[in-house]
Design an enzyme around this catalytic site. Structure first.
Site, PDB file in Angstrom:
ATOM      1  N   GLY A  71       0.808  -1.215   0.000  1.00 61.73           N
ATOM      2  CA  GLY A  71       0.000   0.000   0.000  1.00 61.73           C
ATOM      3  C   GLY A  71       0.844   1.270   0.000  1.00 61.73           C
ATOM      4  N   THR A  72       1.917   1.259   0.749  1.00 63.18           N
ATOM      5  CA  THR A  72       2.739   2.462   0.877  1.00 63.18           C
ATOM      6  C   THR A  72       3.358   2.841  -0.465  1.00 63.18           C
ATOM      7  OG1 THR A  72       3.213   1.895   3.161  1.00 63.18           O
ATOM      8  CG2 THR A  72       4.722   3.443   2.106  1.00 63.18           C
ATOM      9  N   ASN A 152      -8.632   3.274   8.136  1.00 59.48           N
ATOM     10  CA  ASN A 152      -8.090   2.117   8.857  1.00 59.48           C
ATOM     11  C   ASN A 152      -8.231   2.233  10.367  1.00 59.48           C
ATOM     12  OD1 ASN A 152      -6.123   4.202   8.099  1.00 59.48           O
ATOM     13  ND2 ASN A 152      -4.732   3.080   9.426  1.00 59.48           N
ATOM     14  N   GLN A 180      -7.826  -0.795   2.765  1.00 59.59           N
ATOM     15  CA  GLN A 180      -8.700  -1.510   3.710  1.00 59.59           C
ATOM     16  C   GLN A 180      -9.942  -2.083   3.043  1.00 59.59           C
ATOM     17  OE1 GLN A 180      -8.166  -2.345   6.866  1.00 59.59           O
ATOM     18  NE2 GLN A 180      -6.286  -1.202   7.196  1.00 59.59           N
ATOM     19  N   ALA A 201      -1.860  -7.135  -0.083  1.00 55.36           N
ATOM     20  CA  ALA A 201      -2.388  -8.497   0.095  1.00 55.36           C
ATOM     21  C   ALA A 201      -2.517  -8.887   1.562  1.00 55.36           C
ATOM     22  CB  ALA A 201      -1.476  -9.489  -0.626  1.00 55.36           C
ATOM     23  N   CYS A 328       1.684   4.083  22.659  1.00 55.07           N
ATOM     24  CA  CYS A 328       1.918   4.301  24.095  1.00 55.07           C
ATOM     25  C   CYS A 328       3.362   3.912  24.407  1.00 55.07           C
ATOM     26  CB  CYS A 328       0.953   3.436  24.885  1.00 55.07           C
ATOM     27  SG  CYS A 328       0.450   4.169  26.408  1.00 55.07           S
TER      28      CYS A 328
HETATM   29  C1  PLP Z   1      -5.336   2.580   4.749  1.00 59.07           C
HETATM   30  C2  PLP Z   1      -3.942   2.072   4.614  1.00 59.07           C
HETATM   31  N1  PLP Z   1      -3.137   2.588   3.665  1.00 59.07           N
HETATM   32  C3  PLP Z   1      -1.885   2.165   3.483  1.00 59.07           C
HETATM   33  C4  PLP Z   1      -1.341   1.174   4.279  1.00 59.07           C
HETATM   34  C5  PLP Z   1       0.076   0.742   4.055  1.00 59.07           C
HETATM   35  O1  PLP Z   1       0.144  -0.533   3.505  1.00 59.07           O
HETATM   36  P1  PLP Z   1       1.528  -1.361   3.535  1.00 59.07           P
HETATM   37  O2  PLP Z   1       1.899  -1.501   4.970  1.00 59.07           O
HETATM   38  O3  PLP Z   1       1.192  -2.650   2.870  1.00 59.07           O
HETATM   39  O4  PLP Z   1       2.541  -0.586   2.776  1.00 59.07           O
HETATM   40  C6  PLP Z   1      -2.140   0.603   5.280  1.00 59.07           C
HETATM   41  C7  PLP Z   1      -1.606  -0.470   6.171  1.00 59.07           C
HETATM   42  O5  PLP Z   1      -1.181  -0.259   7.262  1.00 59.07           O
HETATM   43  C8  PLP Z   1      -3.461   1.073   5.469  1.00 59.07           C
HETATM   44  O6  PLP Z   1      -4.259   0.585   6.416  1.00 59.07           O
END
Ligand code: PLP
Length: 375
Positions: A71-72, A152, A180, A201, A328
């Site tokens: 995702g990043t 998320n 998500q 994934a 925390c």
């Molecule tokens: C909404 C959202 N975007 C992006 C990411 C990043 O995904 P990844 O950790 O696979 O790069 C996440 C996961 O933590 C997420 O929940």
């Protein structure tokens, strides 16, 4: 006590049949997909089969699907490409996006590459679409709208069709972080006015480090990694074959079981919501819990007391995995940017519980009983 894993929005357990689909590519089918002999051709065929399967599930064209590391990377690529290659000079986004979006936007802002506007958030955590339209109408620059499909932390779901229509009306580029929701909701990208969506994934029982960037065929961007000709010259580097095959298998399973899993998880979330309301005085919830919300996420606010401030720590000691809207560290509350943007109430402590098909009602009973003790 057996470990109870209620942090499935962070990541999910790998499904056994996904592992089985990946195994051949971790063992005997190790060829480089770019090699021309049979070892290579076999793995190339597997990648293209995965792409066709994913495209068909999302109702997209295979040429619109790019496999990435998650995702990043996908969010970074979409946002940076919209500015670099599509002429976007303004980004409209929200203060409650994932850091993969907020920090990318901030980076471009720091470079003075774009002007950034933040859309208003309604009290229930939804994006104020009227404010979005006001911002779009007031801009005389080419705009990128970057708004996540489901949050998320609080679970709220955006009406991406409505946002897509607004973007179409104002000729804006639309990126949605769908990390998500891919694997949790049906998509019909052929009928959506969205230019970029993203997926990982590991959010739906696939492997970590395997993701997707959908780029609508109407937009042309330059390569995101330079080197070899992989991913149709867009993302160079020898492919993560087992990750890609795992991604496709996990999405096939999630799609095949969608109705069943959704009904089951909705029952879990609703049950936990009711049990908490009935058993813990002063409890409340973040977001639109019973409305437009992910069936996997329940974000709970506990009244802040000496005990509840230690809640994540104590849940962990009791083998219950959940996450805070806050980190925390040695007693110092850092706070989540999402919870802060929504409701900066210092008298409350947020804990996110998120579910998967592997959770049970019995686990919820155990967690609620433990929470009664802990708060
Ligand atoms: C909404 C959202 N975007 C992006 C990411 C990043 O995904 P990844 O950790 O696979 O790069 C996440 C996961 O933590 C997420 O929940």
């Amino acid at each position: 006590m057996k470990r109870i894993y209620f942090d499935n929005a962070a990541t999910t357990a790998l499904d056994e049949s996904v592992l089985a689909a990946m195994m051949p590519f971790l063992t005997e089918q190790f060829g480089n997909p770019s090699s021309i002999y049979s070892y290579g051709r076999e793995t190339k065929i597997a990648i293209e089969a995965a792409r066709r399967s994913v495209a068909s599930i999302l109702q997209a064209h295979p040429s619109e699907i790019f496999f990435t590391s998650g995702g990043t990377e996908s969010n970074n690529t979409a946002i940076q490409a919209a500015v670099r290659d599509l002429g976007c000079e303004m980004i409209i986004t929200s203060p409650i996006e994932h850091h993969a979006v907020t920090n990318t936007v901030q980076h471009l802002d720091d470079l003075d590459a774009v002007e950034v506007k933040y859309v208003k958030i309604l009290p229930d955590g939804h994006i104020d679409l009227e404010d979005l339209e006001r911002l779009l109408a007031a801009s005389n620059k080419k705009v990128l709208v970057s708004l996540m499909h489901a949050n998320n932390e609080i679970g709220n779901i955006l009406d991406i069709d409505a946002v897509g229509m607004l973007c179409k009306k104002y000729d804006a580029v639309f990126h949605s972080d769908t990390v998500q929701t891919v694997g949790h909701f049906p998509f019909n990208l052929r009928n959506s006015h969205v230019h970029f969506i993203t997926a990982a994934a590991h959010k739906f029982h696939g492997p970590k480090g395997a993701g997707l960037l959908y780029i609508n065929e109407s937009v042309r961007i330059r390569p995101f990694l330079h080197g070899g000709g992989q991913e149709r010259n867009m993302r160079a580097g020898t492919e993560n074959i087992y990750g890609i095959t795992g991604f496709a298998k996990a999405l096939e399973l999630a799609t095949g079981n969608y109705e069943k899993d959704r009904a089951y998880l909705t029952r879990l979330k609703t049950y936990m919501h009711e049990q908490l309301q009935n058993n813990i005085p002063g409890i409340s919830f973040n977001g639109d819990v019973t409305g437009k919300s992910l069936y996997t996420v329940l974000s709970v606010r506990f009244p802040k007391t000496e005990k509840s401030e230690m809640i994540l720590f104590n849940l962990d000691i009791n083998n219950i995995c959940a996450s805070g809207g806050s980190a925390c560290t040695s007693g110092a509350e850092q706070g989540s940017h999402v919870i802060r943007a929504l409701n900066n109430d210092p008298t409350q402590v947020t804990v996110r519980f998120s579910f998967s098909k592997y959770n049970t009602i019995d686990e919820i009973d155990l967690v609620v009983a433990k929470l009664k003790e802990l708060v």
